[in-house]
Write an enzyme that holds these catalytic residues in place. Structure first.
Site, short mmCIF file in Angstrom:
data_model
loop_
_atom_site.label_atom_id
_atom_site.label_comp_id
_atom_site.label_asym_id
_atom_site.label_seq_id
_atom_site.Cartn_x
_atom_site.Cartn_y
_atom_site.Cartn_z
N ARG A 158 -18.81 13.80 22.52
CA ARG A 158 -18.00 12.77 21.86
C ARG A 158 -18.74 12.25 20.64
NH1 ARG A 158 -14.83 14.68 24.38
NH2 ARG A 158 -13.39 13.89 25.92
N HIS A 186 -14.15 34.35 39.64
CA HIS A 186 -14.95 34.22 40.87
C HIS A 186 -14.25 35.10 41.91
CE1 HIS A 186 -17.02 31.27 43.93
NE2 HIS A 186 -17.30 32.55 44.15
N ASP A 187 -14.78 36.31 42.13
CA ASP A 187 -14.12 37.25 43.03
C ASP A 187 -15.14 38.32 43.40
OD1 ASP A 187 -12.04 38.81 44.33
OD2 ASP A 187 -10.60 37.81 43.00
N ILE A 188 -14.71 39.37 44.09
CA ILE A 188 -15.67 40.43 44.40
C ILE A 188 -16.08 41.13 43.10
CG2 ILE A 188 -14.86 40.77 46.78
CD1 ILE A 188 -13.34 43.27 45.75
N GLY A 207 -12.55 18.88 22.77
CA GLY A 207 -11.10 18.89 22.84
C GLY A 207 -10.49 17.70 22.15
N ARG A 208 -10.21 16.68 22.96
CA ARG A 208 -9.42 15.53 22.47
C ARG A 208 -9.94 14.82 21.23
NH1 ARG A 208 -9.11 13.53 28.48
NH2 ARG A 208 -11.07 14.67 28.38
N GLN A 230 -14.12 11.81 30.50
CA GLN A 230 -15.50 12.28 30.52
C GLN A 230 -16.41 11.09 30.82
OE1 GLN A 230 -16.36 15.32 30.41
NE2 GLN A 230 -15.04 16.50 29.04
N ASP A 252 -11.78 30.73 29.01
CA ASP A 252 -12.40 29.95 30.09
C ASP A 252 -11.55 30.04 31.36
OD1 ASP A 252 -14.04 28.23 31.48
OD2 ASP A 252 -13.22 26.42 30.56
N LEU A 253 -11.62 31.19 32.04
CA LEU A 253 -10.83 31.37 33.27
C LEU A 253 -11.72 31.33 34.51
CD1 LEU A 253 -8.24 34.08 32.13
CD2 LEU A 253 -8.01 31.60 32.13
N LYS A 254 -13.01 31.18 34.32
CA LYS A 254 -13.98 31.03 35.44
C LYS A 254 -13.74 32.03 36.56
CE LYS A 254 -14.73 26.08 34.52
NZ LYS A 254 -13.70 25.83 33.51
N THR A 300 -13.62 43.41 41.15
CA THR A 300 -12.47 42.72 40.57
C THR A 300 -12.88 41.94 39.33
OG1 THR A 300 -11.46 42.57 42.75
CG2 THR A 300 -10.65 41.03 41.09
N ASP A 349 -6.33 22.66 25.17
CA ASP A 349 -5.81 22.27 26.47
C ASP A 349 -4.34 21.89 26.33
OD1 ASP A 349 -8.21 22.68 27.90
OD2 ASP A 349 -9.00 20.79 27.14
N LYS A 351 -11.12 27.54 22.53
CA LYS A 351 -11.19 27.79 23.97
C LYS A 351 -9.79 27.84 24.56
CE LYS A 351 -12.59 24.69 27.26
NZ LYS A 351 -11.95 24.72 28.58
O1 C5P Z 1 -10.98 16.88 25.58
P1 C5P Z 1 -12.40 17.16 25.94
O2 C5P Z 1 -13.35 17.18 24.76
O3 C5P Z 1 -12.89 16.30 27.07
O4 C5P Z 1 -12.34 18.67 26.47
C1 C5P Z 1 -13.45 19.31 26.99
C2 C5P Z 1 -13.10 20.69 27.46
O5 C5P Z 1 -14.20 21.21 28.17
C3 C5P Z 1 -11.91 20.74 28.42
O6 C5P Z 1 -11.24 21.96 28.20
C4 C5P Z 1 -12.55 20.71 29.77
O7 C5P Z 1 -11.80 21.36 30.75
C5 C5P Z 1 -13.86 21.47 29.52
N1 C5P Z 1 -14.94 21.14 30.45
C6 C5P Z 1 -15.43 19.85 30.62
N2 C5P Z 1 -16.45 19.60 31.47
C7 C5P Z 1 -16.99 20.59 32.17
C8 C5P Z 1 -16.51 21.89 32.01
C9 C5P Z 1 -15.47 22.12 31.13
O8 C5P Z 1 -14.95 18.94 29.99
N3 C5P Z 1 -17.99 20.33 32.96
#
Ligand code: C5P
Length: 254
Positions: free
Chosen positions: A201, A85-87, A230-231, A210, A81-83, A90, A32, A54
């Site tokens: 976590r 959502h279109d026809i 992520g973090r 979160q 992870d671009l999610k 596309t 991120d 990701k």
């Molecule tokens: O830093 P952290 O561990 O919270 O990052 C989690 C990743 O998962 C982020 O890229 C966040 O956008 C993604 N995500 C999320 N919860 C969701 C869907 C995606 O935290 N429900």
């Protein structure tokens, strides 16, 4: 749709059901960040601690396909992870383009409906790379009131199950599900669907924004195949150790 009806659906003919066996392949590190340079710094620091990364909207919009190519050419797997959502037409085109970039996993919105989901799954299956198509159900940022604003009556949980079953019937490889949804989805959808879980976590780590979190071991035991973290990794002083510790916890939970 009734739960037993969902469970009795045959696994779809399309899509790759890649369930990783090595613990290190089950960890996905979320990049991120806003630039390829920052992403490279993280990937370098994580080292052998993880194989999959990701790439989300921030990095992709800022840097474009080069963010993906850079990772793929260095031997990493990419979860795009671009999610979408279109026809259907596309989305199918976008899925093909992502597959051609070399991504291993990508996301679509299950709310796009069964035709869109099937178009995505079939487009992926028709490529050489055959990436996993993972459906996002209800955004975890949405509560019951917000869902209702969009015309959906009922509990978010019910909508999650409904959309996950659509994804399965549409031939998707799996779903993205928060820790609190994993066990229920695994029970209802059976073992053929991949579940990718963010909101993880390690014990003692800061939760950040979160709210509902699980430890890596809890998420794996509940039935998650992949964990997105992520973090807790990207914010650690020793990113390689943070990743290895999580992989160790995954290995101990299976
Ligand atoms: O830093 P952290 O561990 O919270 O990052 C989690 C990743 O998962 C982020 O890229 C966040 O956008 C993604 N995500 C999320 N919860 C969701 C869907 C995606 O935290 N429900």
């Amino acid at each position: 749709m009734a739960d037993d009806k969902i469970a009795s659906q045959k696994p779809p003919a399309t899509g790759a059901f890649l369930v990783p066996t090595r613990a290190e392949d089950r960890l996905i590190v979320a990049l991120d960040v806003a630039s390829v340079a920052e992403a490279q710094r993280i990937v370098g620091a994580v080292g052998e601690g993880a194989t999959t990364y990701k790439v989300g909207k921030q990095l992709f919009v800022a840097e474009g396909p080069r963010a993906v190519r850079d990772l793929v050419s260095s031997g990493r797997r990419v979860f795009l992870d671009l999610k979408f959502h279109d026809i259907p037409n596309t989305v199918a085109g976008a899925v093909k383009a992502a597959a051609d970039l070399g991504v291993s996993m990508l996301t679509v919105h299950a709310a796009g409906g069964s035709k869109m989901l099937r178009a995505a799954a079939e487009a992926a299956a028709a490529t050489k790379n055959q990436p996993m198509v993972l459906a996002v159900t209800v955004l975890t940022s949405m509560g019951q009131a917000e869902l209702q604003e969009t015309g959906v009556v009922g509990k978010p949980q019910e909508q999650v199950v409904r959309l996950a079953s659509l994804a399965r019937i549409g031939g998707c490889s799996g779903v993205v599900a928060s820790p609190e949804e994993v066990a229920e989805l695994r029970r209802i959808l059976g073992s053929n669907l991949v579940i990718v879980t963010p909101g993880v976590r390690p014990a003692g780590a800061a939760k950040g924004d979160q709210k509902r979190v699980a430890t890596p071991a809890e998420a794996i035991k509940a039935g998650a195949n992949y964990l997105v973290v992520g973090r807790p990794i990207t914010g650690a002083a020793d990113m390689g150790k943070a990743a290895r510790d999580i992989v160790g916890e995954i290995a101990g939970a299976v």
